[in-house]
Design a protein around this motif. Structure first.
Motif, PDB file in Angstrom:
ATOM      1  N   PRO A 195       0.830  -1.215   0.000  1.00 55.12           N
ATOM      2  CA  PRO A 195       0.000   0.000   0.000  1.00 55.12           C
ATOM      3  C   PRO A 195       0.861   1.260   0.000  1.00 55.12           C
ATOM      4  N   TYR A 196       0.478   2.251  -0.763  1.00 57.79           N
ATOM      5  CA  TYR A 196       1.157   3.550  -0.748  1.00 57.79           C
ATOM      6  C   TYR A 196       0.103   4.649  -0.668  1.00 57.79           C
ATOM      7  N   SER A 197       0.272   5.555   0.283  1.00 61.96           N
ATOM      8  CA  SER A 197      -0.665   6.686   0.401  1.00 61.96           C
ATOM      9  C   SER A 197      -0.623   7.521  -0.865  1.00 61.96           C
ATOM     10  N   ILE A 198      -1.757   8.055  -1.236  1.00 60.69           N
ATOM     11  CA  ILE A 198      -1.795   8.958  -2.387  1.00 60.69           C
ATOM     12  C   ILE A 198      -1.408  10.348  -1.875  1.00 60.69           C
ATOM     13  N   ALA A 199      -0.365  10.906  -2.450  1.00 58.08           N
ATOM     14  CA  ALA A 199       0.144  12.201  -1.974  1.00 58.08           C
ATOM     15  C   ALA A 199      -0.490  13.367  -2.725  1.00 58.08           C
ATOM     16  N   SER A 200      -1.165  13.080  -3.833  1.00 58.05           N
ATOM     17  CA  SER A 200      -1.852  14.152  -4.567  1.00 58.05           C
ATOM     18  C   SER A 200      -3.245  14.323  -3.976  1.00 58.05           C
TER      19      SER A 200
END
Ligand code: FES
Length: 405
Positions: free
Chosen positions: A108-113
């Motif tokens: 999982p990777y957080s959405i930074a946009s």
């Protein structure tokens, strides 16, 4: 018989018998033409766009923050049938399927946009090299512009909810835990979210504080955003020095109204800040953690019953096959299976989503309380979340197979 008649009478009185007869007549008269394609219904098409099972993306651009940290701009991969990007709430993440040396792993990777950025056709994720981390190093060393990326729909509940959360959120970020807060700050500045964000951003030095200047620039244009850098290993103008303590939180929190605290960062930060938060006696609903448990170290928990150096066997039943793999005591059952080339289901990797839900058939395990998201029934019937479960003996596990993306 009398009872049966009574029952029929009551059914008849409620119109049920009549309805059944009418339905049978209607079914008899119905067309035997094949059911139309479900996606020909606009409602189904919209639902699929909003909650796709899978998104085909491509790396469109790469932003270098440092040798060990890069952001990836992901757009729809039209050649693989990618379409509009699924909408999301600031704070959510994508699960990426990463093909690595013949194995598929998911992370999982957080959405930074911000959600509004999807209208411009992109998501941004930011990847930081983690010591001992398999996926982060692989991405940083191998992804280039044009790399195809397969992702889930946006997921997760580290989001702002007006009915649950206070009007002011004290955001506490450490390391790459800044990424969801970048999304929150952009969403607030763009009018997509409506709350006050006071961000306490812990870093060793100002140079390590990626996105700090960008969020400070947003704060200049939007009075709902404030950022305070908290430096642990250096001093800098307008920055706090030390760690994020209860005293520091109180200094920046509203004085006369409730506030929520959102935390995203490494385990060591949670261990420290949670003890500080306990002294503030905040209501439980006002304290929210984003947990990415892949790098959880059980031996850092006071209640961990062993030294973490033992190595056990883990026998896995999955998709009609049985395989025995080795599992060090300080490694989650999920990571041990992945290291052996198995591809068990996973999503949040922090005990929360239940996607990796499996049955422990034999053995003793340790589940840290802070990441134990199981229901009571799971505990009674021996179900665990392998992503945050560590072996205390040889174990045997029944794992549902990975659904195909
Ligand atoms: S992957 Fe979410 S609970 Fe294990």
């Amino acid at each position: 018989m009398a009872n049966k008649n009574k029952l029929l009478e009551s059914l008849s009185m409620s119109g049920f018998v009549k309805t059944v007869a009418e339905r049978l007549r209607a079914v008899g008269k119905s067309s035997d033409a094949p059911v139309p394609d479900l996606l020909s219904y606009p409602e189904n098409k919209l639902a699929q766009q909003l909650h796709p099972h899978v998104q085909f993306l491509i790396v469109e651009d790469i932003i270098d923050h440092s040798p060990d940290m890069k952001s990836y701009i992901l757009a729809a991969d039209l050649k693989r049938g990618g379409d509009k990007l699924a909408w999301f709430s600031a704070g959510q993440y994508l699960v990426l399927q990463i093909e690595m040396d013949g194995k598929t792993i998911s992370r999982p990777y957080s959405i930074a946009s911000s959600p509004c950025d999807t209208k411009d056709g992109y998501y941004q994720i930011t990847v930081k090299r983690v010591e001992g981390g398999v996926a982060s190093g692989y991405i940083l060393d191998n992804w280039t512009i044009g790399t195809p990326v397969t992702a889930s729909a946006p997921l997760g509940d580290f989001t702002y909810e007006r009915l649950r959360d206070a009007k002011t959120v004290i955001g506490i970020a450490g390391g790459s835990g800044i990424t969801p807060f970048r999304a929150f700050a952009r969403a607030i500045a763009q009018g997509e979210e409506d709350f006050n964000l006071v961000l306490l951003y812990g870093s060793r030095t100002k140079k390590d504080a990626v996105f700090s200047d960008e969020i400070a620039a947003l704060a200049e244009t939007c009075n709902k955003i404030k950022i305070v850098n908290v430096l642990s290993a250096s001093k800098a103008k307008d920055c706090e020095q030390g760690f994020i303590t209860a005293k520091l939180i109180q200094k920046y929190a509203p004085k006369d109204e409730a506030y929520s605290v959102f935390l995203c960062g490494p385990q060591a930060m949670y261990r420290f800040v949670d003890k500080e938060l306990a002294t503030l006696s905040l209501r439980q609903k006002f304290v929210r953690h984003e947990l990415f448990g892949e790098y959880f170290h059980p031996e850092q928990n006071d209640d961990y019953p062993q030294d973490g150096k033992a190595v056990y066997t883990l026998t896995v039943h999955m998709a009609g096959q049985t395989k025995t793999v080795s599992c060090p005591a300080d490694t989650s059952l999920l990571r041990a299976m992945e290291a052996a080339g198995l591809n068990p289901p996973s999503d949040c990797r922090s005990g929360r989503c239940g996607w990796c839900h499996s049955q422990l058939l034999k053995g003793d395990v340790y589940v840290p309380e802070s990441v134990d998201g199981r229901r009571m029934a799971d505990k009674i019937y021996g179900y665990i979340h392998p992503c945050c479960t560590f072996p205390l003996s040889d174990c045997e596990l029944d794992v549902p197979p990975m659904p195909k993306l």
